[in-house]
Design a protein around this motif. Sequence first.
Motif, PDB file in Angstrom:
ATOM      1  N   SER A   1       0.809  -1.221   0.000  1.00 37.05           N
ATOM      2  CA  SER A   1       0.000   0.000   0.000  1.00 37.05           C
ATOM      3  C   SER A   1       0.843   1.272   0.000  1.00 37.05           C
ATOM      4  O   SER A   1       0.316   2.342  -0.250  1.00 37.05           O
ATOM      5  CB  SER A   1      -0.941   0.010   1.207  1.00 37.05           C
ATOM      6  OG  SER A   1      -0.198  -0.024   2.415  1.00 37.05           O
ATOM      7  N   VAL A   2       2.137   1.175   0.313  1.00 40.44           N
ATOM      8  CA  VAL A   2       2.999   2.366   0.317  1.00 40.44           C
ATOM      9  C   VAL A   2       4.045   2.286  -0.785  1.00 40.44           C
ATOM     10  O   VAL A   2       5.067   2.965  -0.737  1.00 40.44           O
ATOM     11  CB  VAL A   2       3.688   2.535   1.690  1.00 40.44           C
ATOM     12  CG1 VAL A   2       2.700   2.955   2.735  1.00 40.44           C
ATOM     13  CG2 VAL A   2       4.418   1.269   2.104  1.00 40.44           C
ATOM     14  N   THR A   3       3.803   1.441  -1.791  1.00 44.75           N
ATOM     15  CA  THR A   3       4.671   1.463  -2.953  1.00 44.75           C
ATOM     16  C   THR A   3       4.377   2.709  -3.773  1.00 44.75           C
ATOM     17  O   THR A   3       3.388   3.426  -3.547  1.00 44.75           O
ATOM     18  CB  THR A   3       4.463   0.201  -3.792  1.00 44.75           C
ATOM     19  OG1 THR A   3       3.078   0.107  -4.161  1.00 44.75           O
ATOM     20  CG2 THR A   3       4.877  -1.051  -3.014  1.00 44.75           C
ATOM     21  N   GLU A   4       5.234   2.971  -4.748  1.00 46.62           N
ATOM     22  CA  GLU A   4       5.135   4.225  -5.490  1.00 46.62           C
ATOM     23  C   GLU A   4       3.787   4.366  -6.190  1.00 46.62           C
ATOM     24  O   GLU A   4       3.197   5.448  -6.202  1.00 46.62           O
ATOM     25  CB  GLU A   4       6.266   4.294  -6.516  1.00 46.62           C
ATOM     26  CG  GLU A   4       6.300   5.604  -7.294  1.00 46.62           C
ATOM     27  CD  GLU A   4       7.488   5.680  -8.239  1.00 46.62           C
ATOM     28  OE1 GLU A   4       7.637   6.702  -8.925  1.00 46.62           O
ATOM     29  OE2 GLU A   4       8.265   4.705  -8.278  1.00 46.62           O
ATOM     30  N   GLY A   5       3.279   3.288  -6.754  1.00 42.20           N
ATOM     31  CA  GLY A   5       2.021   3.397  -7.472  1.00 42.20           C
ATOM     32  C   GLY A   5       0.815   3.444  -6.555  1.00 42.20           C
ATOM     33  O   GLY A   5      -0.177   4.117  -6.863  1.00 42.20           O
ATOM     34  N   ALA A   6       0.866   2.750  -5.416  1.00 44.06           N
ATOM     35  CA  ALA A   6      -0.305   2.656  -4.545  1.00 44.06           C
ATOM     36  C   ALA A   6      -0.388   3.793  -3.540  1.00 44.06           C
ATOM     37  O   ALA A   6      -1.469   4.038  -2.978  1.00 44.06           O
ATOM     38  CB  ALA A   6      -0.292   1.322  -3.790  1.00 44.06           C
ATOM     39  N   LEU A   7       0.698   4.492  -3.290  1.00 44.14           N
ATOM     40  CA  LEU A   7       0.695   5.522  -2.246  1.00 44.14           C
ATOM     41  C   LEU A   7      -0.238   6.670  -2.599  1.00 44.14           C
ATOM     42  O   LEU A   7      -0.900   7.234  -1.725  1.00 44.14           O
ATOM     43  CB  LEU A   7       2.121   6.029  -2.026  1.00 44.14           C
ATOM     44  CG  LEU A   7       2.340   6.939  -0.816  1.00 44.14           C
ATOM     45  CD1 LEU A   7       1.946   6.231   0.472  1.00 44.14           C
ATOM     46  CD2 LEU A   7       3.795   7.385  -0.740  1.00 44.14           C
TER      47      LEU A   7
END
Length: 794
Positions: free
Chosen positions: A508-514
């Motif tokens: 959930s805190v990856t670049e795409g999901a943040l």
Amino acid sequence: MFTVGGIVLAIGGLYLGQDIFIPFALAILLSFALTPLVNWLRRLKLPRIAAVIIAVTLAFILIGGIAFVVGRQLVQLANNLPSYQTTITEKIRSLQASAPGGGVVDKVTTTIQDLSKEISGDDKPAEPPGPRSLGNVPAPQEPMAVRIEPPQAKPLEIIQTIVGPLLAPLATAGLVIIFVIFVLLEREDLRDRFIKLAGAGDLQKSTQALNDAAARVSRYLLMQMMVNFTYGIPIGIGLYLIGVPNAILWGLLAAVLRFVPYLGPFLAALFPIALAIAVDPGWSMLLWVIGLFVVAELISNNVIEPWLYGSSTGLSSLAIIMAAIFWTTLWGPVGLFLATPLTVCLVVIGRYVPQLEFLGVLLGSDPVLAPEERLYQRLLAGNLEEATEIAEDYVDEHSSREFYDHVAIPALRLAENDRQRSTTDTNYRRLVANTAICVVREVEDHIQEKAPSSDEAVNSGKDLSTAAPNKPILCIAGRTELDRAAAEMLAQVLEENGNGARVLPPISVTEGALAQLDLTGVEVVCLSYLHPQPQVFARYICRRLRRRAPHVKLIVCCWNAPPQGTHTEDMARQMSADAAILSLDVCVNQVDAWLAHKENASDANGRPLTATIDNEHERLAALHHLGLAGGRGHSFDEVTKRVAETFGAPIALVSLITDEQQVMPGAQSLSPNPNAGHPVPREESVCGHVMAADEVVVSEDVTKDPRFTDNPLVLEKGIRFYAGAPLRTSSGLALGSLCVIDMEPREFSDTDRVRLQQMADDLMFDLERGSEQPDTESDDIQMSGQRQKLDASS
């Protein structure tokens, strides 16, 4: 190999030199027992030599008296033994007759003998051949029996035969007496020499080892003597009432044999049981004796020993048995009595000598694995049942917060450290994380099962909801599955504490999901990291979250950061977070403080429990304009001294509230005040309540004031009385306070309130005038008018 060789040589030396080492070991134990008596005599102003001689004399008089009583009882028993022969014979015959199929033993024995004769062909005994003659040769005569009688013993040989067996015990007793006297006389000198030889320059460890060994052995001897007396005296009295002869002897024997671990009570019971069989024609005495020993043993083991012993020796049960076998093999019966205290000394040595640490592990009773290590081992094995059992037992004894903080998260820390050291299959890491999350679910169910029912909760006034409906807290795993397990633990404690929380995985805190993260209703975000250096990973996430939701408080939970030398303020600044936390307990407290501050709760009188200051931007601008933002460049010594003298208080302070802290640039105390000028975090500020109320705030006893009872500054510094007046600018902005502090509760009248506010207003008037006239000669000139006003008001 060197250690093993040294142990083998030591065992060989103990065996070959037992004639010296046995008396010395007995003397050491007696010296432990006699040291308190010697110290008591020394307190009576007796010389050391006299105290030692008196103590040793009393001890051996007691031992000799017991030996004399035992000897008389043994002689009496020996004289009575022939009279018991008839009873024993009749009892054996009655046993044979009363057995099922009476005389069956005799019949079986006869049958076996007949069968053996049939097999060997010896039906009829052969007649012995008589002497025969051969021709004229006469038959040989049977040889004559010759008896050799020893010559009559000489007097010297008689003395040697009688005295010889007594020489060894007498010599041992003499050596014990000599060793005890010299050990008691030279106790301090022997201790110093042992520290010099075995200490290897580490006086602290050597002293701890000696103190630990002496305390354990002395406690063991004292407790064992008390247990033995509480066991032997009832045994002697009971045997006397039952009618067993020589009851005093058997009571003393039971008390002495109780020193032998496990086997002693059984040996002590054999003799009275055998005597009961020999004395009583019936069986009632035997049954009474067996019942007496069983009851005494049950009471001693289950009541007396747990009450007196506790964990006095620090030995495991298996170690006591193995020690008894080892020392008995080495030194015989004496080694059986010395087994436990000698093994205690070995365990203590193993605790303080690294080369012999295995002795403490093998023989000690302390757990060899810490609770977090035990839990980690169960998680590694995927053993959910045992892991849950460890968790529930710890929660029942302490709390879920303490379990997660002191056991579960440290276990995850061990898993992360193993991952950092090796590149093994990630299945183990995933297994540990999944099992840990299952343990969290089991602990949650266990806590709910123990919670009171609905009716009980309503009657007790407790809130049935365990979490807020809007879930204001978001716990996010930073990088791995282990981080998620830690986040689950934190979320459960927050839920149990009444704060709604939800958990998100690392994706959930990856670049795409943040950018798609839902922050609706979120007030606090807790990022969970088990990595030793999470700054790089957390900084990126915190900056992105800060841009999306500036109002959200950000906590970075650094579960694996070293506690020593870690400055959480610097870490939080590096990661652009509001706080960096090292423990779960601190994290929960910080979240509670932030949420309580946001709710702005009030006490019973309607006063806010947390200080909320309005016009923050204008107030900080006024501080900068007056040059007070840094808390430096101004001295208020004269003012605070006069204020302290006016109110008869030990401490007077001028405090200024900046954006992050409370600064005390001037302080005056009738006694030295070490905290003058030291900044205080703004959340711990007492004077913030003065600014929030914009009026004089008085707490005559801060320990009873709900606004201050949990304040760290109040708790640590011992403050009991507080009175503060706001420092207002001409435009009405409160910048700080002029306060009076005392270490004892006191009263503060309305007149005092008016006087303190007047002093604060005069101080601010001079500060604003000084900022408009920067070329004044000194603070004394600026404050002259102020002093006149203070004198007039006084």
